[in-house]
Each structure stands twice: as structure tokens, then as C-alpha cells.
Write a protein that holds these residues in place. Structure first.
Motif, PDB file in Angstrom:
ATOM      1  N   LEU A 142       0.808  -1.216   0.000  1.00 34.23           N
ATOM      2  CA  LEU A 142       0.000   0.000   0.000  1.00 34.23           C
ATOM      3  C   LEU A 142       0.847   1.276   0.000  1.00 34.23           C
ATOM      4  O   LEU A 142       0.620   2.174  -0.812  1.00 34.23           O
ATOM      5  CB  LEU A 142      -0.970  -0.016   1.177  1.00 34.23           C
ATOM      6  N   PRO A 143       1.844   1.394   0.895  1.00 35.63           N
ATOM      7  CA  PRO A 143       2.675   2.611   0.852  1.00 35.63           C
ATOM      8  C   PRO A 143       3.449   2.746  -0.457  1.00 35.63           C
ATOM      9  O   PRO A 143       3.737   3.866  -0.896  1.00 35.63           O
ATOM     10  CB  PRO A 143       3.631   2.412   2.038  1.00 35.63           C
ATOM     11  N   SER A 144       3.779   1.611  -1.090  1.00 37.66           N
ATOM     12  CA  SER A 144       4.556   1.689  -2.335  1.00 37.66           C
ATOM     13  C   SER A 144       3.790   2.426  -3.427  1.00 37.66           C
ATOM     14  O   SER A 144       4.394   3.045  -4.309  1.00 37.66           O
ATOM     15  CB  SER A 144       4.927   0.284  -2.821  1.00 37.66           C
ATOM     16  N   LEU A 145       2.470   2.402  -3.369  1.00 39.61           N
ATOM     17  CA  LEU A 145       1.664   3.060  -4.396  1.00 39.61           C
ATOM     18  C   LEU A 145       1.826   4.574  -4.366  1.00 39.61           C
ATOM     19  O   LEU A 145       1.556   5.260  -5.356  1.00 39.61           O
ATOM     20  CB  LEU A 145       0.186   2.702  -4.205  1.00 39.61           C
ATOM     21  N   HIS A 146       2.246   5.102  -3.205  1.00 39.22           N
ATOM     22  CA  HIS A 146       2.435   6.539  -3.070  1.00 39.22           C
ATOM     23  C   HIS A 146       3.897   6.948  -3.258  1.00 39.22           C
ATOM     24  O   HIS A 146       4.215   8.136  -3.196  1.00 39.22           O
ATOM     25  CB  HIS A 146       1.952   7.005  -1.694  1.00 39.22           C
ATOM     26  N   MET A 147       4.772   5.965  -3.496  1.00 35.46           N
ATOM     27  CA  MET A 147       6.195   6.255  -3.626  1.00 35.46           C
ATOM     28  C   MET A 147       6.723   6.000  -5.028  1.00 35.46           C
ATOM     29  O   MET A 147       7.725   6.585  -5.446  1.00 35.46           O
ATOM     30  CB  MET A 147       6.986   5.404  -2.616  1.00 35.46           C
ATOM     31  N   THR A 148       6.062   5.113  -5.752  1.00 34.40           N
ATOM     32  CA  THR A 148       6.444   4.818  -7.125  1.00 34.40           C
ATOM     33  C   THR A 148       5.172   4.818  -7.957  1.00 34.40           C
ATOM     34  O   THR A 148       4.079   5.051  -7.442  1.00 34.40           O
ATOM     35  CB  THR A 148       7.166   3.457  -7.212  1.00 34.40           C
TER      36      THR A 148
END
Length: 348
Positions: A142-148
Motif C-alpha cells: 500500500l505505501p509503495s503506491l504513493h512512492m512509485t
């Protein structure tokens, strides 16, 4: 299963008591009890490593296939529902698990209380370990969607079938070349649909790494679930698993200051719908069928969630899928067919 699973796919498990997955006709002595052979420990039956499906003609196979189709259709609602839900992604992940535990509690305590008491230390630890991996899957992806980019995150997270095969290999199984080819083709189909947009900024690289961790965690969740389901019913397993996931996600949300309430009535209704579809009819059915169909087939079939979510978004949200969606779906189906064929050819 995942953040795009949460955020776009849904990851996600239902609560039907598991029936016997063994053949009706008498089995050879070494295989009478699931995963147990003479002089062997749990999950070490002769010629049948963890995750292998029952012999051809197994009476439960058609039912398992139907339930897997239901699971894929159900988890496909995850991304559209999450996209339409006005709540933080990690809060959504927490509530879908917590609500599922609430729905399972009466059934687990009234009909499976004796089983829960008799699960033993190994069963409880493995079920809890699976819950840890599911929480890691949500917490990393989930956090990866806001980082890449969403494309990169989705493509990296859907490498789950490859990691599943590697984990099975480490456990002593040798997936045939046909299975490897099928998994690679299926993953290629998802990449065709989502695209890959790798960026070289430090933040994007961290996001890519988190997405990859999410895919690996999902593979561990499926493999561990297949092992636990040898001796534990779907309801008992998912009750412990989802409970562990809920506690870990709650602690993560509290530590990060994520808002867990104050939502509108419409948001709560969408969270309830997400719980029923992606979690109870999705993840729980996955945990139901993985005992019979095995981790490789199950994890590869879940790649159909991506085009499934695109179709639901088109029908419900009016988001017309790209033209590539249709050939990509065909490629995924070809890859899945090869994995199923390889699994059927495996000696039982």
C-alpha cells in the motif's frame, strides 16, 4: 494479493468450514491422513510435497475450481471499492480484516471452539505467521503506491507466483519447466496490462522495493496457508490469521497516526462491502481451495484479479479499460492453463 489488492487489487480470504479434501476411494496407507506418511512429519507424505493437488479425478476438484473462480471475482472488487472509499489505505486494510474477524467470531466460537482449542502450538503459530505475512503484504504494498508509479508497484507485486514456486523449491519440491513457463507468461500478461514505469529516484526505488516485498509476503502467505490447511479448517485458520493481521495493522495505524474513524455512512457501507467481497468471499475462499489446488495454481489464478478489477471498474465506475486489457487477459489465461496442466501431470 495486496495493496493494489488493497489499493487496486485486494488481497485478500471467507469462512466456509473446510470439508475433507482427500479422495473418497481408499488411499494408499502412506497417504491416509493428509500430509502424513510412515515415519514422516506433518506435510511430508511420500511423493506429495506441500501444496500438491489431489490426484486427478479427485471429487472435490470441480468444486475447488468453482470456488477459486468465485474468489478471483470477489477480490476483483477490491481495487474499485478502495478507489471509491474515502479512507486511508492502511485503515481500509485494517477494517476489512477486523470486520472479517467480527463476522467469523460467532461461527468460530460456536462451531469450531473445540478445534481452536485443539489446534496445538504448531497450528496456532503457523496460522499467526500467515497473518503476519498478510499484514506485511498490505503494509508494504500500500505505501509503495504513493512512492512509485502504480504501474511499477502492480507489476512488481504480481511476481507472487514466481516467489511461490521458489518457496516450494526451497521446501523440496521441483516445479516442472512447464509450470515455470506458465507463471512467467501469466506475469507477463499482467505487465502488459499495467505497464512498467521504473524511475530512478531514491523514493521510487524504495517504493519498488516495498512492492516487491509485498509480492514476496503474499507468496509466503499462500504457501504457509496451504501447509496449515492440511490439518486445520478454513474457519479456524482464517480466524487466527485475520485476527493476527488486524492486530498488527491496528498497531501500524496507531503508530502512524492513521485516522480509523470519522467516516461518512457511505464509506462504512463500502468498507462492509469490501469485507464481504474481497475478504470473506475472496481471501477466505482462497484459503479454502489452496489445500486442494495447491499454492502454484492458486497464486497464478489470482493474477486474473487485475483484468477482473479493470472490467468491474469499467462497468461500475465507467472507466473504459485499455485496448491492451483483452490480449493481456488472454496471455494470463494461457499462462494459468500451462500451470494447471503442469500440476495435473505431476505424479500423485
Amino acid at each position: 494479493m495486496s495493496s493494489a489488492s488493497s489499493s487496486r487489487r485486494g488481497s485478500s480470504p471467507g469462512a466456509a468450514p473446510a470439508g475433507r479434501a482427500g479422495p473418497v476411494t481408499p488411499a494408499p496407507k502412506a497417504e491416509r491422513s493428509p500430509g502424513r506418511g510412515p515415519g514422516r512429519g506433518p506435510g511430508r507424505g511420500p511423493g506429495r510435497g506441500p501444496g500438491l493437488k489431489p490426484p486427478a479425478g479427485h471429487p472435490g476438484a470441480p468444486l475447488d475450481v468453482a470456488l477459486l473462480a468465485l474468489a478471483v471475482a470477489s477480490v476483483s472488487f477490491s481495487a474499485p471499492l478502495i478507489a471509491a472509499t474515502a479512507a486511508p489505505a492502511l485503515a481500509v486494510a485494517f477494517w476489512r480484516n477486523a470486520m472479517a474477524v467480527g463476522a467469523l467470531t460467532p461461527l468460530a466460537l460456536l462451531r469450531h471452539r473445540r478445534e481452536l482449542r485443539g489446534m496445538g502450538r504448531r497450528g496456532v503459530l503457523l496460522s499467526a505467521g500467515s497473518g503476519v505475512l498478510l499484514a506485511l503484504h498490505f503494509g508494504a504494498w500500500l505505501p509503495s503506491l504513493h512512492m512509485t508509479s502504480v504501474a511499477s508497484s502492480t507489476a512488481l507485486a504480481t511476481t507472487t507466483p514466481i516467489w511461490t514456486a521458489l518457496l516450494l523449491r526451497l521446501r523440496g519440491q521441483r516445479p516442472p519447466a512447464l509450470a515455470w513457463a506458465g507463471m512467467a507468461i501469466a506475469v507477463l500478461g499482467v505487465v502488459m496490462l499495467t505497464g512498467v514505469d521504473l524511475a530512478l529516484s531514491p523514493r521510487a526505488l524504495v517504493g519498488d522495493a516495498l512492492a516487491l516485498v509485498g509480492g514476496i509476503a503474499a507468496a509466503g502467505y499462500v504457501v504457509l496457508g496451504a501447509e496449515v490447511r492440511r490439518t486445520v479448517s478454513t474457519t479456524a485458520y482464517t480466524f487466527v490469521c485475520y485476527g493476527t493481521t488486524s492486530v498488527l495493522l491496528l498497531l501500524t495505524c496507531l503508530a502512524g497516526g492513521t485516522a480509523l474513524g470519522g467516516y461518512s455512512g457511505a464509506t462504512w457501507l463500502k468498507l462492509a462491502a469490501l469485507t464481504v467481497t474481497a475478504q470473506l468471499l475472496g481471501h477466505s475462499m482462497i484459503n479454502r481451495v489452496v489445500k486442494g489446488l495447491g499454492p502454484s495454481v492458486t497464486s497464478t489464478a489470482l493474477l486474473l484479479e487485475t483484468p477482473g478489477a479493470a472490467l468491474i471498474a469499467a462497468l461500475w465506475l465507467g472507466q473504459t479499460p485499455q485496448a491492451i486489457a483483452y490480449p493481456a487477459l488472454a496471455v494470463i489465461l494461457v499462462g494459468l492453463a500451462l500451470v494447471v496442466l503442469a500440476d495435473r501431470r505431476r505424479p500423485g
